[in-house]
Design a protein around this motif. Structure first.
Motif, PDB file in Angstrom:
ATOM      1  N   LEU A 266       0.725  -1.224   0.056  1.00  0.00           N
ATOM      2  CA  LEU A 266      -0.002  -0.196  -0.039  1.00  0.00           C
ATOM      3  C   LEU A 266       0.589   1.292  -0.021  1.00  0.00           C
ATOM      4  N   PHE A 270       0.769   4.155  -3.020  1.00  0.00           N
ATOM      5  CA  PHE A 270       0.004   5.224  -2.655  1.00  0.00           C
ATOM      6  C   PHE A 270       1.090   6.546  -2.274  1.00  0.00           C
ATOM      7  N   LEU A 282       0.101   5.008   7.251  1.00  0.00           N
ATOM      8  CA  LEU A 282      -0.603   5.116   6.106  1.00  0.00           C
ATOM      9  C   LEU A 282      -2.003   5.726   6.000  1.00  0.00           C
ATOM     10  N   ALA A 285      -5.268   5.088   3.550  1.00  0.00           N
ATOM     11  CA  ALA A 285      -4.980   3.974   2.686  1.00  0.00           C
ATOM     12  C   ALA A 285      -5.126   2.533   3.424  1.00  0.00           C
ATOM     13  N   GLY A 289      -7.580  -0.057   2.433  1.00  0.00           N
ATOM     14  CA  GLY A 289      -6.970  -0.911   1.674  1.00  0.00           C
ATOM     15  C   GLY A 289      -6.487  -2.377   2.204  1.00  0.00           C
TER      16      GLY A 289
END
Length: 382
Positions: A266, A270, A282, A285, A289
């Protein structure tokens, strides 16, 4: 063979060039030139190893013994076959790599893990977290054709060079278990207790409310950032790193690997490569994700944990979102002054590092609240 037969022995490649000999002066000569030397060869045995052809050339015995050419040929063929078998056996490094791969992918049970870790001399007793390093550009990149090494050998050698850099960086080889797991990736099982991360730990890193699985993650992240700089300098190529949380027990290493794998995938998608990625950093995301529901709930719980002892701030957030982020409507419903609301929102920002007045941060907080509430609902039904 030279010792066994009391004779001079040479090995040539497919082009007839001597590549090994009991007489080093003959290396590099053509087999046709051997007739012009003091050696009068009397036996040629074909050689074929790893799709490469050549010959073993044996001279007359120098001690005057008479050796049956057929006996000498059988003996040479036996040595060739034995050498080929030994070369194809997995090395200690390959056995360890296979063991670590199976461990991280949950392919072996705990009893097998304990037995094989002892056989391989691996200490899995300290708390460990997985650092996953994508060094594919260096390990799998263009390999100049400057030697007769196969691509597989070159990949293995470059992977070992990366592992050597990692071990040298952490200084304590026994606390850092490394393995090449294929596709240009190195898995590091890093001892992640406070003692082994002392060089990167700072006071106040771990919040009192945080669960143990998030302990020392900040220090581990700092260590990974420093490691990234070291590896990029050593390889001169693009490197990306994903780090996983500590999970208890030997089987917890597979969960830590899943964290690191998700963070690396991820994060690179991203936020780009050449960075260290961690699920906790993150943002949206990770909450969207990550496929594992349990991990997402744990992320949400970790994110909001600084507010666990602040019910007033949690109530403020609920009202703030219910009024579509309207400060005026929130203050009115809570019967507080606008300045008091501003103070509360700023305190929330300082505690969790996210500002509910900013769109992206608000979405992340809202998702975390929803995930945590779902977890509470499921727990109540059980």
């Amino acid at each position: 063979m030279a010792e066994l037969l009391s004779a001079q022995v040479c090995v040539t490649n497919e082009q007839g060039i001597v590549i090994a000999s009991s007489n080093l002066e003959l290396v590099g000569l053509s087999s046709n030139d051997l007739d012009n030397t003091a050696t009068n060869h009397y036996l040629r045995v074909p050689l074929s190893v790893d799709m490469q052809a050549g010959e073993v050339i044996v001279g007359e015995p120098c001690n005057g013994d008479v050796i049956s050419p057929r006996l000498a040929q059988v003996l040479i063929e036996m040595v060739i076959n034995q050498t080929a078998i030994i070369d194809n056996l997995p090395t200690q490094h390959q056995l360890k790599d296979k063991f670590i791969y199976d461990l991280l992918h949950g392919l072996i049970d705990e009893t097998t893990v304990v037995r094989y870790s002892k056989l391989l001399g691996l200490d899995l007793s300290p708390p460990r977290a997985v650092i996953l390093i994508d060094a594919s550009e260096y390990i799998l990149g263009n390999h100049p054709q400057q030697s007769e090494e196969t691509v597989e050998v070159k990949i293995r050698r470059r992977a070992q060079l990366v592992i050597s850099s990692i071990v040298r960086f952490f200084l304590l080889p026994k606390d850092t278990i490394c393995a090449y797991i294929g596709d240009g990736e190195i898995a590091v099982l890093k001892a992640s207790n406070t003692k082994n991360l002392a060089n990167w730990a700072k006071s106040g890193d771990v919040l009192e409310q945080s669960s143990y699985s998030w302990a020392n993650l900040t220090a581990l992240n700092r260590a990974a950032i420093a490691l990234l700089a070291c590896l990029r300098a050593d390889t001169g190529t693009e490197i990306s790193i994903g780090i996983g949380r500590y999970h208890p027990g030997i089987q917890g290493l597979a969960h830590s690997y899943q964290d690191a794998r998700a963070a690396l995938s991820l994060g690179c998608r991203f936020h780009g490569k050449n960075q260290v990625h961690c699920l906790a950093q993150l943002g949206i995301a990770a909450l969207v994700g990550v496929s594992d529901e349990k991990t997402k709930i744990e992320l949400a719980t970790h994110l909001l944990s600084p507010l666990d002892r602040e019910p007033e701030l949690l109530a403020t957030l609920d009202t703030f979102f219910a009024t579509n982020l309207s400060s005026k409507a929130t203050a009115s419903q809570l019967l507080i002054h606008r300045n008091t609301l501003t103070y509360r929102l700023e305190k929330i920002t300082s505690l969790i590092g996210l500002d509910p007045r900013r769109f992206d941060d608000a979405v992340q907080i809202r998702l975390a609240l929803l995930l945590r509430s779902l977890n509470s609902t499921f727990a109540a039904k059980r």
